[in-house]
Design a protein around this motif. Structure first.
Motif, PDB file in Angstrom:
ATOM      1  N   GLU A   3       0.828  -1.199   0.000  1.00  0.00           N
ATOM      2  CA  GLU A   3       0.000   0.000   0.000  1.00  0.00           C
ATOM      3  C   GLU A   3       0.867   1.256   0.000  1.00  0.00           C
ATOM      4  OE1 GLU A   3      -3.063   0.177   2.943  1.00  0.00           O
ATOM      5  OE2 GLU A   3      -3.612   2.244   2.421  1.00  0.00           O
ATOM      6  N   LEU A  19       2.081   1.873  -3.451  1.00  0.00           N
ATOM      7  CA  LEU A  19       0.994   2.339  -4.321  1.00  0.00           C
ATOM      8  C   LEU A  19       0.685   3.802  -4.050  1.00  0.00           C
ATOM      9  CD1 LEU A  19      -1.431  -0.720  -4.185  1.00  0.00           C
ATOM     10  CD2 LEU A  19      -0.281   0.167  -6.220  1.00  0.00           C
ATOM     11  N   ARG A  20       0.636   4.151  -2.784  1.00  0.00           N
ATOM     12  CA  ARG A  20       0.318   5.539  -2.438  1.00  0.00           C
ATOM     13  C   ARG A  20       1.433   6.488  -2.891  1.00  0.00           C
ATOM     14  NH1 ARG A  20      -3.916   6.748   0.692  1.00  0.00           N
ATOM     15  NH2 ARG A  20      -5.169   5.024   1.495  1.00  0.00           N
ATOM     16  N   ALA A  49       1.047   7.050  -6.546  1.00  0.00           N
ATOM     17  CA  ALA A  49      -0.058   7.974  -6.825  1.00  0.00           C
ATOM     18  C   ALA A  49       0.362   9.411  -6.559  1.00  0.00           C
ATOM     19  CB  ALA A  49      -1.273   7.612  -5.980  1.00  0.00           C
TER      20      ALA A  49
END
Lengths: 241, 241
Positions: A126, A129-130, A133
């Motif tokens: 996570e 992924l963050r 982004a």
DNA sequence: ACAAATGATAACAATTCTATAACATAGAGG
DNA sequence: CCTCTATGTTATAGAATTGTTATCATTTGT
């Protein structure tokens, strides 16, 4: 071993990530190490700090793309530090990490100018992924890049780079190359190129104009003529091989 | 010709106060209502959708600042919808909401081009904080200070300082520089600059106006021309290096 | 192989664009 | 009303880009 035509693309991908620098400020060496491990594995270049000392200097000198900040650091509160940096004008994206997850803490974090917030223990998946982004949104990972073989066209910057070397193109040359990269492997005929690159307003248009323009483009992106980006298509036009 | 420099200030003021528009796509009416309640209370202008129907049309017509998207919508997957929109070129920030929180779902969400992700039940406080952060990062809410190289722009005070030296800029010059600092490294073409800095109302607009304005700006922030903040991009415009 | 057509290349010319200074004008503020 | 300032307009020089032309090389068809 297993090679395929994607190989080149992969290499380019890695090369691009190499340039992305991430700062991690975390006082627990174990966690710092863990973070570094995951980030480096993903291809980022990481600089770790055990406290906020020297971070500002680093920001000034290098130009990191993102900062991961622990909330409770020795001496300074992470959010205070970020607020301080923001106040100095640094707009670098910030991801907070913390053990606490009270709402008031969250509020402090975001209000200090943080962009995202994760509570320990965190999932590395996570986190990555963050981060991705965030980099996308902050424009570090320009989604407006086109790649072809070792050519990388950055449309917004209007820049061409080959093997990390920036190459100057004129406006016409850039439009021309862009047209080919949009249509790789295809034979683009002269009429098409004329419309696409020169536009409708080209009233008188000599036969050889395109030849000369192609010649100039080829010479710029491949002076030694060893890479054979383009092939003439007899009686038609050119194609990007 | 009619020209009133106060007018420009007023317009800017209005632009800054302009209501921020948020789209919410959520098929459960109760949750949609709850979201609308919180967002409107916070001062945003909200448009709710129970499905993805008509959303694209809305994006086309209005220019919303953010989209909150539920993952499981009737018919379409939320992330598929976002991927679709991204593919069409919409760069609007996206906050996903979902009941699921499997890692694979998370991955799908971010990879489709989402910016943030919250799982239900969510804290409205946190949601609002995250939205604020996203709007800040995407440039909707402008920061009060911006830094680029040694340039520090104080947006509210409309002041520029370089190496702790305050430098007087006119209104136009400030807007011009601000535009570049918001888009560093990017080649900004004359049309864009004209829209962004001079505004739509500039009916007659000479070719050379931008050149002259750039020239004046350059001379003010770097009289000895040794720092090379700007580079002309031939036939296009300028970029902040 | 030879002629005709097309592409490559180099040199030169024309055009387009940018930088800069000087001038013009309209508001702001006294 | 006057002056000053911000900004737009115009003029010109110089630079960079692009087009044109001439000549040579390559391909294609017979």
């Amino acid at each position: 071993m297993y090679y395929d035509s994607n190989m080149e693309n992969k290499e380019i991908e890695i090369m691009e990530n190499k340039e992305i620098e991430i700062i991690v400020i975390e006082d627990e060496p174990d966690i710092l190490e863990l973070l570094e491990y995951h980030l480096v594995k993903k291809g980022y270049s990481v600089t770790g700090f055990l406290s906020t000392d020297n971070v500002e200097q680093f920001l000034e000198e290098e130009n990191p793309a993102l900062m991961i900040v622990d909330r409770n650091l020795p001496g300074v509160e992470g959010s205070d530090f970020v607020a301080q940096m923001r106040n100095l004008g640094y707009d670098i994206p910030v991801m907070f990490l913390t053990a606490r997850d009270k709402e008031s803490d969250l509020e402090e974090g975001f209000n200090s100018g943080g962009d995202d917030y994760m509570t320990k223990p965190f999932s590395s998946k996570e986190l990555l992924l963050r981060i991705e982004a965030l980099l996308r949104r902050s424009g570090v990972t320009s989604n407006d890049k086109m790649k072809y073989r070792d050519l990388i066209l950055d449309i917004k910057k209007r820049e061409l780079s080959i093997e990390n070397q920036s190459i100057e193109l004129t406006n016409l040359e850039f439009r021309l190359l862009h047209t080919f990269v949009k249509n790789p492997h295809q034979a683009l005929d002269r009429d098409y190129l004329r419309d696409e690159v020169w536009g409708d307003d080209s009233a008188s248009f000599h036969d050889k104009t395109i030849n000369v323009a192609m010649n100039r483009l080829k010479k710029k992106i491949d002076p030694s003529a060893e890479k054979e980006y383009f092939a003439p298509v007899w009686g038609v036009g050119y194609k990007l091989i």
